[in-house]
Design an enzyme around this catalytic site. Structure first.
Site, PDB file in Angstrom:
ATOM      1  CB  ALA A 113      -0.911   0.006   1.227  1.00 28.22           C
ATOM      2  CG  ASP A 346      -5.424  -6.933   3.452  1.00 27.08           C
ATOM      3  OD1 ASP A 346      -4.488  -6.546   4.169  1.00 27.08           O
ATOM      4  OD2 ASP A 346      -6.489  -6.306   3.342  1.00 27.08           O
ATOM      5  CG  HIS A 347      -0.290 -10.518   4.277  1.00 29.63           C
ATOM      6  ND1 HIS A 347      -0.190 -10.965   5.575  1.00 29.63           N
ATOM      7  CD2 HIS A 347      -0.870 -11.522   3.586  1.00 29.63           C
ATOM      8  CE1 HIS A 347      -0.673 -12.193   5.644  1.00 29.63           C
ATOM      9  NE2 HIS A 347      -1.103 -12.552   4.465  1.00 29.63           N
ATOM     10  CB  CYS A 348      -0.011  -3.660   3.826  1.00 32.01           C
ATOM     11  SG  CYS A 348      -0.027  -3.255   5.551  1.00 32.01           S
ATOM     12  CG  ASP A 349      -1.103  -6.553  -2.265  1.00 28.95           C
ATOM     13  OD1 ASP A 349      -2.091  -6.033  -2.830  1.00 28.95           O
ATOM     14  OD2 ASP A 349      -0.149  -7.041  -2.872  1.00 28.95           O
TER      15      ASP A 349
END
Ligand code: PLP
Lengths: 394, 139
Positions: A113, A346-349
């Site tokens: 992100a 979502d691991h910043c994605d």
């Protein structure tokens, strides 16, 4: 390897969330303690001896980073609060002024992100390169999106979810032939694989110390000198000007014009100790060790029939998976009950799921202090038909 | 409630939740929420007529505690008046936060009467009912 350097590993914790942040060795915490007890001064502010000592250590760290990434000059290094701030400074301090509304930026949907959002906020045209069927990003996929208007290719060196390592040298070579600049997000690669900005011919690079055993809140911004010259301060204030009057601001030379206000001085100084520590082990040794460990773990996990693994064949240190029928967060809470720390989400994605079709996953991310025994414990914990039920804690 | 029964209720409602899937009917009030500390996400539709909760639908991805608590709550709420539902929610949230509450009105929601023992699960257990409470208080 080197487990004795980490006090926290004397507890029975198994730490598999290195993609989020790494553990900090004693030499790094010692360095921070030493700063606070022996020379807790601001850098570049006082003329007395102790302040000079602090300033010198701060600048030595800049030289250390220069060597670590093989930059040509220490003037090409700015200290920031993290990869996020570095990327925001590159995008808002440079590209905001260099791009016009017809210009295009190539990204991929497996970027963090902190790389995608600043470009979205700029309002430039973004094209997303396709990912291969195993979700890797290749030069081929990037080149398919290039037009006469493409001005920037921005990508992570190692992606934080899939964990694929991109061929940065070839991508830069291709980009430069087409008059395109390359921004490399090295948050997951510094201290994990060799990063040589000169050999790879990288234009802009961002990194975070905490991802490779360093302190929190310290980041690196690298730009080639001719580009660094043209990065405008996004934040201004103390320490960045040589003079200002009612009608004129005279900024200091780079990189000092980009380091406004009091910096994370102990963190920057401890970054030098971090780099010494990583070098004493050797980045190549780290990469080989982690790669072997990942191969071991993936082979074992692949034998479990209750798992869906999404990135079997990659070079990085991550494994993303789900337990069939169990929500990712329930799996991580179940593993937490066994003292195993993993990440779920979502691991910043936020866009990768458009490609993979799975929104939330469990991520295991390894580093050099993880062991085969720890991997065996994870496999043993996951080899269980009642994970969902046991995750409830009821 | 016996732990085995609690687990069975929770797993049943997670695997086969009540009223999953949205209608997209404009007579429903729609609201979504994101739990800031975790990854659960719900969209909720609620139909209210003459002060009575006629229907509640939901969609989204969330953990077992969040999904099952919403599913059980929906089953408990439909057909009740707005005031009754708000009162049940109030007592349910008191239970989750380990305060005094009226257990006589909670029925199957009592499956979560010990969730306060797990700090990280408290937000999951109230995610869905908070959205419903928000809709009812503002409409
Ligand atoms: C690929 C990637 N880029 C950027 C970042 C942002 O780093 P920081 O939060 O330290 O600024 C991260 C951290 O998660 C990352 O994994």
């Amino acid at each position: 390897m080197h487990r004795d350097d980490f006090n926290i590993l004397n507890t029975n914790i198994i730490y598999f969330d290195n993609g989020a942040t790494s553990l900090k060795p004693k030499c790094v915490t010692d360095s921070i303690n030493k700063y606070y007890s022996e020379y807790p001064m601001n850098a570049h502010r006082g003329d007395y001896n102790l302040s000079m000592l602090t300033s010198n250590l701060y600048e030595k760290s800049r030289d250390k980073v220069k060597e670590f990434i093989n930059a040509k000059s220490s003037k090409e290094i700015v200290f920031t609060s993290g990869a996020t701030e570095s990327l925001n400074m590159i995008i808002n301090g440079y590209f905001k002024h260099a791009l016009n509304s017809n210009d295009e930026v190539i990204l991929s949907k497996s970027e963090h992100a902190s790389l995608i959002l600043p470009f979205m906020e700029l309002g430039v045209k973004i094209k997303y390169a396709d990912l291969d069927e195993d979700y890797k990003l290749s030069l081929d996929n990037i080149s398919q999106k290039v037009t006469n208007n493409t001005k920037v290719i921005a990508l992570s060196h190692i992606s934080n979810v899939i964990g694929d390592k991109r061929d940065i040298k070839s991508i830069c070579e291709f980009a430069h032939k087409n008059n395109i600049l390359v921004v490399v997000d090295a948050a997951q690669s510094l201290g994990h694989t060799l990063v040589d900005v000169t050999d790879m011919d990288i234009d802009f690079l961002a990194g975070s110390a905490h991802k490779f055993c360093g302190p929190m809140g310290v980041g690196i911004l690298y730009a080639k000198e001719e580009l660094m010259k043209n990065i405008k301060p996004v934040t201004t204030g103390g320490g960045v000007t040589s003079s200002f009057r009612e009608d004129e601001i005279v900024y200091k030379d780079y990189p000092f014009n980009l380091e406004a206000g009091t910096r994370n001085v102990p963190g920057v100084i401890a970054l030098a100790d971090t780099i010494d520590y990583i070098n004493s082990i050797g980045v190549n040794t780290i990469e080989e060790y982690v790669s072997d460990l990942r191969k071991y773990l993936i082979t074992k996990l692949s034998k479990l029939d209750n798992l869906d693994i999404y990135n079997k064949d990659i070079d990085g240190s991550t494994i993303i998976f789900n337990v069939k029928g169990v929500f990712a967060q329930d799996t991580s809470l179940y593993l937490d009950k066994k003292n195993i720390c993993v990440r779920s989400g979502d691991h910043c994605d936020k866009m990768l799921h458009e490609v993979t079709g799975v929104k939330n996953t469990v991520r295991v991310s390894l580093y050099f202090y993880n062991t085969i025994e720890e991997c065996d414990k994870l496999v043993e914990a996951l080899d269980n038909k009642n994970i969902l039920e046991e995750s409830l804690g009821i | 409630m016996d732990s085995n029964i609690k687990r069975e209720l929770i797993l049943d409602n997670f695997n086969y939740p009540n009223n999953k899937g949205l209608t997209n009917d404009p007579s429903y009030i729609k609201k979504s929420n994101k739990n800031p500390s975790c990854i659960d996400h719900f969209d909720i539709e609620l139909k209210i007529e003459d002060g009575i909760v006629k229907d509640i639908r939901f969609d989204g991805e969330a953990c077992a505690i969040a999904t099952s608590s919403l599913s059980i709550a929906i089953h408990r709420f439909i057909g009740k008046s707005k005031e009754e539902v708000l009162n049940i929610i109030d007592n349910y949230k008191k239970m989750v936060n380990e305060e005094e509450y009226d257990s006589s009105i909670l029925e199957d929601l009592l499956a979560f009467d010990e969730i306060y023992l797990q700090e990280s699960r408290k937000t999951c257990a109230t995610l869905g009912v908070n959205i419903i409470e928000d809709i009812l208080e503002n409409n």
